[in-house]
Scaffold this active site. Structure first.
Site, PDB file in Angstrom:
ATOM      1  N   GLU A 200       0.779  -1.447  -0.203  1.00 43.39           N
ATOM      2  CA  GLU A 200      -0.173   0.428   0.076  1.00 43.39           C
ATOM      3  C   GLU A 200       1.047   0.981  -0.300  1.00 43.39           C
ATOM      4  OE1 GLU A 200      -3.132  -0.964   3.155  1.00 43.39           O
ATOM      5  OE2 GLU A 200      -3.997  -2.113   1.786  1.00 43.39           O
ATOM      6  N   GLU A 317      -5.029  -8.024  -1.772  1.00 43.21           N
ATOM      7  CA  GLU A 317      -5.458  -8.041  -0.233  1.00 43.21           C
ATOM      8  C   GLU A 317      -6.594  -7.601  -0.411  1.00 43.21           C
ATOM      9  OE1 GLU A 317      -3.237  -6.186   2.938  1.00 43.21           O
ATOM     10  OE2 GLU A 317      -4.870  -5.668   2.855  1.00 43.21           O
TER      11      GLU A 317
END
Ligand code: NAG
Ligand code: NAG
Length: 426
Positions: A200, A317
């Site tokens: 991220e 994810e």
């Protein structure tokens, strides 16, 4: 190709369609399947789940849902855990999450004590850096081997960078600690199917971000490192990145600059908002809300198609609701309406693998964090894995919006008839 497919049809709240019919309400719909051409081809081990680093002290608005589900403290002797993974033969496991970019590997180049994450709200991600002891890496790999899992390991991509006051992380990736972990892993003969760089940090990032240009250069460095360390070993692990939220410009630049160095581009999905949202169930049961994510899949597919890259895409994810999900929602039966729809939608946009956050840990585990007992979504995942084959067929449904249909060729031998699996919630 004949009638070789499975149709996965599921729906909910039929009563809203036929509110005036007491009991036994019939709803008609038609499924259209174009069996002539496939629109996607998923990996044989499409179903994937994650294991994270969060320590027991990770709490969200006073709710602490991680228990001992971290890679550092999960009970690897638990029989339910082992059998839950074995049932898939194989289950892909992606090891990573927010704190992966603060993990130090206790290899010979690391001279400081190997300490745990300590909660500190003034630090990035709310914790100090933590350390993976090599004996734990050994235990994990022994467990993965016995369980037959296919492993994707997320490397610390912040190593060597400095964080500027504007929140960006600058400087080149320092690969030295990652290199010694990879060398150790190869020396021990542990099988890692992919090395993933970072978590991220793409686009605006979460906590901090890295520019696409720099990230591409670092991913190429990782590729070269892996080529070198695995020289003479075939097949070599895949190089995957960035494990972040889709941002069209960032992804485009990253793909164009990594070209053939990147095997898989990974993106994350938390389209339901925060776990504390009191309207979570309404969103999960709202077809137009669920459909919203198709836009991201479609734009990503076009971005890849228009780039110089040969990478395929994975959902690396997806927990649906961020900040650890929500108890009695993201670990309950209702969440399968989101999850199964996501598996179907991702496949239809040629996503090769879909990693559910989490296998265990938080409020969105396929297994209960404390008891290891499977949650309803565990069985949704297993059913999908056993039925749905690699070739994805173009499918549409005419009828109530709350019924969704996806079709793939059958997983194993050619089936001579159409079989439908219907999950209803009256
Ligand atoms: C938390 O981190 C800050 C910034 O790095 C540091 O100054 C402080 O001493 C830490 N607090 C504790 C309790 O360790
Ligand atoms: C990819 O691009 C080709 C031509 O450049 C086009 O024919 C094809 O439909 C595109 N596929 C997707 C999924 O956008």
């Amino acid at each position: 190709m004949g009638l070789c497919f499975w149709v996965f049809v599921f729906g909910y709240s039929f009563s809203t369609v036929n509110a005036d019919t007491a009991g036994g309400a019939n709803v008609e719909g038609t499924v259209f399947i174009d069996g002539k051409a496939h629109i996607g081809k998923i990996d044989n081990d499409f179903v994937c789940a994650t294991l994270d680093w969060w320590p027991p002290e990770k709490c969200d608005y006073g709710t602490c849902s991680w228990g001992h589900a971290s890679l550092l403290n999960l009970d690897l002797n638990n029989k339910i855990l082992l059998n839950a993974i074995k049932a898939f033969t194989p289950l892909k496991l992606r090891l990573g999450g927010t704190l992966q970019d603060k993990v130090i590997y206790d290899t010979e180049d690391h001279r400081l004590p190997c300490t745990h994450f300590v909660k500190n709200t003034s630090q990035l991600f709310g914790f100090t850096q933590g350390c993976l002891p090599l004996y734990r890496w050994d235990e994990l790999n022994t467990f993965f081997k016995i369980s037959g899992a296919v492993i994707i390991f997320g490397l610390n991509a912040l190593s060597g960078r400095s964080i500027r006051p504007d929140g960006s992380a600058v400087g080149a990736w320092d690969s030295s600690n990652a290199e010694s972990l990879i060398r150790y892993t190869v020396k021990k003969g542990y099988d890692i199917s992919a090395w993933e760089l970072g978590n991220e940090l793409s686009g605006n990032g979460v906590g901090t971000r890295v520019a696409a240009n720099q990230y591409a250069a670092d991913s190429i460095s990782l590729r070269n490192l892996v080529q070198d360390i695995y020289s003479g070993v075939e097949p070599k692990p895949q190089i995957i990145a960035p494990g972040g939220f889709f941002d069209q410009n960032w992804f485009k630049e990253f793909l164009d600059k990594t070209t053939k160095s990147l095997d898989v581009i990974t993106h994350h999905i938390y389209n339901l908002g925060p776990g504390v949202d009191t309207h979570l169930i309404e969103k999960i049961l709202d077809p137009s809300y669920l459909d919203g994510e198709a836009n991201t899949f479609s734009r990503l597919q076009r971005t890849i198609n228009s780039s110089a890259s040969s990478a395929t895409s994975w959902v690396g994810e997806a927990g649906g609701a961020y900040n650890s999900g929500r108890n009695l929602v993201t670990n309950a039966f209702v969440f399968s309406f989101w999850y199964l729809d996501q598996l179907g939608m991702a496949s239809a946009y040629d996503t090769k693998t879909y990693c559910r956050q989490t296998l265990i840990g938080g409020n969105y585990g396929l297994l209960n964090t404390n008891t290891f007992v499977p949650n309803p979504d565990y069985y949704s995942a297993l059913l999908w894995h056993r039925l749905m084959g690699r070739n994805v067929l173009s499918t549409s449904f005419s009828g109530p919006k709350k019924i969704r249909a996806y079709a793939h060729c059958a997983k194993q031998s050619v089936s001579s008839r159409i079989q439908a699996s219907i999950i209803k919630n009256h």
